[in-house]
Design a protein around this motif. Structure first.
Motif, PDB file in Angstrom:
ATOM      1  N   LEU A   1       0.852  -1.194   0.000  1.00 14.74           N
ATOM      2  CA  LEU A   1       0.000   0.000   0.000  1.00 14.74           C
ATOM      3  C   LEU A   1       0.889   1.246   0.000  1.00 14.74           C
ATOM      4  O   LEU A   1       0.686   2.176  -0.792  1.00 14.74           O
ATOM      5  CB  LEU A   1      -0.907  -0.017   1.235  1.00 14.74           C
ATOM      6  CG  LEU A   1      -1.942   1.094   1.364  1.00 14.74           C
ATOM      7  CD1 LEU A   1      -2.864   1.115   0.166  1.00 14.74           C
ATOM      8  CD2 LEU A   1      -2.748   0.923   2.646  1.00 14.74           C
ATOM      9  N   GLY A   2       1.897   1.247   0.851  1.00 17.76           N
ATOM     10  CA  GLY A   2       2.840   2.363   0.896  1.00 17.76           C
ATOM     11  C   GLY A   2       3.589   2.512  -0.419  1.00 17.76           C
ATOM     12  O   GLY A   2       3.758   3.623  -0.935  1.00 17.76           O
ATOM     13  N   LEU A   3       3.997   1.394  -0.986  1.00 10.20           N
ATOM     14  CA  LEU A   3       4.728   1.425  -2.248  1.00 10.20           C
ATOM     15  C   LEU A   3       3.861   2.021  -3.353  1.00 10.20           C
ATOM     16  O   LEU A   3       4.322   2.847  -4.152  1.00 10.20           O
ATOM     17  CB  LEU A   3       5.174   0.007  -2.624  1.00 10.20           C
ATOM     18  CG  LEU A   3       5.855  -0.159  -3.977  1.00 10.20           C
ATOM     19  CD1 LEU A   3       7.180   0.604  -4.015  1.00 10.20           C
ATOM     20  CD2 LEU A   3       6.093  -1.628  -4.296  1.00 10.20           C
ATOM     21  N   GLY A   4       2.590   1.631  -3.379  1.00 12.03           N
ATOM     22  CA  GLY A   4       1.664   2.150  -4.392  1.00 12.03           C
ATOM     23  C   GLY A   4       1.545   3.663  -4.290  1.00 12.03           C
ATOM     24  O   GLY A   4       1.659   4.388  -5.299  1.00 12.03           O
ATOM     25  N   LEU A   5       1.351   4.159  -3.080  1.00  9.48           N
ATOM     26  CA  LEU A   5       1.218   5.607  -2.882  1.00  9.48           C
ATOM     27  C   LEU A   5       2.512   6.325  -3.251  1.00  9.48           C
ATOM     28  O   LEU A   5       2.510   7.374  -3.890  1.00  9.48           O
ATOM     29  CB  LEU A   5       0.842   5.897  -1.425  1.00  9.48           C
ATOM     30  CG  LEU A   5      -0.547   5.389  -1.016  1.00  9.48           C
ATOM     31  CD1 LEU A   5      -0.723   5.478   0.490  1.00  9.48           C
ATOM     32  CD2 LEU A   5      -1.637   6.155  -1.736  1.00  9.48           C
ATOM     33  N   PHE A   6       3.626   5.700  -2.877  1.00 10.93           N
ATOM     34  CA  PHE A   6       4.940   6.275  -3.199  1.00 10.93           C
ATOM     35  C   PHE A   6       5.105   6.409  -4.715  1.00 10.93           C
ATOM     36  O   PHE A   6       5.508   7.461  -5.217  1.00 10.93           O
ATOM     37  CB  PHE A   6       6.041   5.391  -2.611  1.00 10.93           C
ATOM     38  CG  PHE A   6       7.426   5.813  -2.989  1.00 10.93           C
ATOM     39  CD1 PHE A   6       8.092   6.778  -2.257  1.00 10.93           C
ATOM     40  CD2 PHE A   6       8.061   5.244  -4.094  1.00 10.93           C
ATOM     41  CE1 PHE A   6       9.370   7.179  -2.615  1.00 10.93           C
ATOM     42  CE2 PHE A   6       9.333   5.641  -4.464  1.00 10.93           C
ATOM     43  CZ  PHE A   6       9.995   6.609  -3.718  1.00 10.93           C
TER      44      PHE A   6
END
Lengths: 234, 290
Positions: free
Chosen positions: B105-110
């Protein structure tokens, strides 16, 4: 062929194996007996690179193999055959066998080993296309052993091959293991019940509460009062 | 009337083919690793921006041929490295499935914010992959759509072939069915996890190139795609590749017919209604295992 010294294994906080030492000579069948939950499976898994944290020494053909990844060990000729079989449930018998020959060392001899396996387990020939999850307990056990043989291993670690089998099938499985041994494989086998398996054994160990409590041949085992008490209830 | 129904069906089939390509990648990762990849939609945009950089920014020769031949290895390597660097270390910890979801999820937002920082917030358009139309009788097709369909189906067939006929493909299936068994026969599980992640990155990235050249490249496109791929995998049955295949075409058709009869704004509500009803009656989805 295999020498284990000072082997300690932990399952979380729990100290499963305590300073275990054992040795297996080439061509032998060595049987490790012991009550359920005393570390027998962990010992086999530790040898085969499938257990978590392990301390100590595992020497296989002169090389310390402790801590090596399972795929390396399979390629070196050490194979684990699981008590709960660990087959690929939605694949055919044939695909399970082919995957048994996944390692580089096994790939080269896939055809040859397939023939050997089919002559050992003729029943699998008719069931080549059957999906593994639809097999009976006895057949699935045979498939698990057959898949292990496909790895072209020299050293087989067999975990409770008789588990959940009726007595006649149990004898058949033991007979097959003897035959596999006669064909040149070294076997380290874990079992709970003593009378039938002693026939096979060149050497017997007993593992209790994570420690080796007995080491000897079958005559010594059968005349040992402590063993009679714990395994035969005599 | 009949001609319109055929027309709408074809457009449903077309949607379905590219959805299948993308959703199957997501189902594959879930089926093999049992962890959900929330960055999946952002890899869709990675495909779109990759094509834009090559075609517009660098003006590479060879047009879309160059794009596809370089995108496949590029996306594979990116997927493989990200899995090794970010996801793989988590797998040694307890409750890692949840940790992987948080991380992706963090990677996607990043990635999404990274696209805005690097390429700016405005939409970018890609040249059409082919121009013009083809007509068969009264039916008129955009050539662009025909190419999307052909590439998607070819991608799916390649995927099916790899899965069923190669050593790596069989190993992927083995890990999905029984990770402990796979380890016993000597399959390098960590490599298979990374390879699976990489293959799925290729699948969604190709979908991104195909759809971005028809629509636009915009950083906000990641989440609608993520949601669509997730709806398809959940509807088809989490982790079931066959289920996702059927679900993709069912959803593609539903979209086309709802869009045609009720209007475009009803498409998403129709899809989500179908999902909720399905999950209420059959929580494992169409072909999932309980």
């Amino acid at each position: 062929m295999l020498n284990v010294n000072n082997l300690n294994a932990f399952y979380g906080e729990f100290h499963v194996l305590k300073d275990v030492a054992l040795s297996v000579e080439e061509g032998q069948v060595v049987v490790m007996l012991g009550p359920n939950g005393h570390g027998k499976s962990t010992l086999l898994k530790a040898i085969c690179g499938l257990a978590g944290k392990v301390n100590g020494e595992v020497i296989y053909q002169g090389q310390n193999i402790k801590g090596m990844a399972a795929q390396k060990l399979v390629n070196m000729g050490i194979t684990y055959i699981a008590e709960n079989r660990e087959l690929f449930p939605y694949m055919s018998v044939m695909d399970n066998l082919k995957l048994g020959a996944y390692s580089k060392n096994a790939r080269a001899k896939e055809k040859e080993n397939l023939e050997k396996v089919f002559s050992l387990f003729p029943r699998l020939v008719d069931r080549k296309k059957q999906v593994a999850s639809t097999m009976s307990g006895g057949e699935a056990r045979m498939l698990a052993i057959a898949r292990g043989l496909m790895s072209n291993a020299d050293f087989l670690c067999i975990d409770e091959p008789s588990l959940g089998l009726q007595p006649s099938l149990r004898l058949e499985v033991f007979k097959t293991i003897k035959e596999i041994n006669r064909q040149g494989k070294t076997v380290l086998l874990v079992e709970q019940n003593i009378p039938q398996i002693t026939e096979l054994a060149d050497k017997i160990y007993v593992l209790e509460e994570g420690q080796i409590s007995f080491e000897g041949d079958k005559d010594e085992a059968l005349s040992n009062d402590h063993l009679k008490e714990i395994f035969l209830g005599l | 009337m009949l001609i319109e129904i055929i027309d709408v069906s074809i457009s449903g089939l077309l949607n379905g083919s590219v959805y299948a390509l993308m959703a199957i990648g997501l189902a594959l990762v879930y089926g093999v690793t049992k962890a959900f990849n929330f960055a999946y939609g952002s890899f869709y945009n990675m495909g779109g921006y990759f094509a834009w950089v090559l075609l517009i920014s660098l003006g590479m020769k060879g047009g879309y041929y160059t794009v596809f031949f370089t995108a496949v290895p590029f996306l594979f390597i990116v997927g493989f490295i990200l899995e090794k660097a970010l996801v793989s270390p988590l797998r040694k910890r307890a409750d890692w499935e949840m940790k992987v979801m948080m991380l992706t999820l963090g990677l996607g937002l990043f990635l999404d914010i990274g696209y805005i920082v690097v390429f700016g917030p405005r939409l970018k358009s890609l040249p059409e992959i082919v121009e013009g139309t083809t007509s068969i009788g009264e039916l008129v097709f955009l050539n662009q759509d025909i190419v999307i369909f052909i590439i998607s189906i070819t991608g799916l067939l390649c995927f099916a072939w790899i899965l069923n006929n190669t050593r790596v493909g069989m190993a992927v299936q083995a890990v999905a069915q029984n990770p402990a068994g796979a380890q016993i026969v000597g399959i390098p599980k960590d490599f298979i996890f990374a390879a699976t992640f990489a293959i799925s990155t290729v699948m969604v990235g190709l979908g991104g190139i195909l759809l971005c050249q028809k629509n636009f490249v915009i950083p906000q496109a990641s989440w609608p795609i993520m949601i669509k791929a997730w709806v398809i995998t959940a509807f088809g049955g989490m982790g079931s590749i066959r289920g996702s295949l059927y679900a993709a075409f069912i959803i593609g058709m539903l979209e086309a017919f709802v869009g045609y009869t009720l209007g475009l704004i009803y498409i998403d509500i129709a899809i989500l209604t179908l999902l909720l009803i399905t999950l209420a009656l059959r929580p494992q989805g169409l072909m999932g295992k309980e």
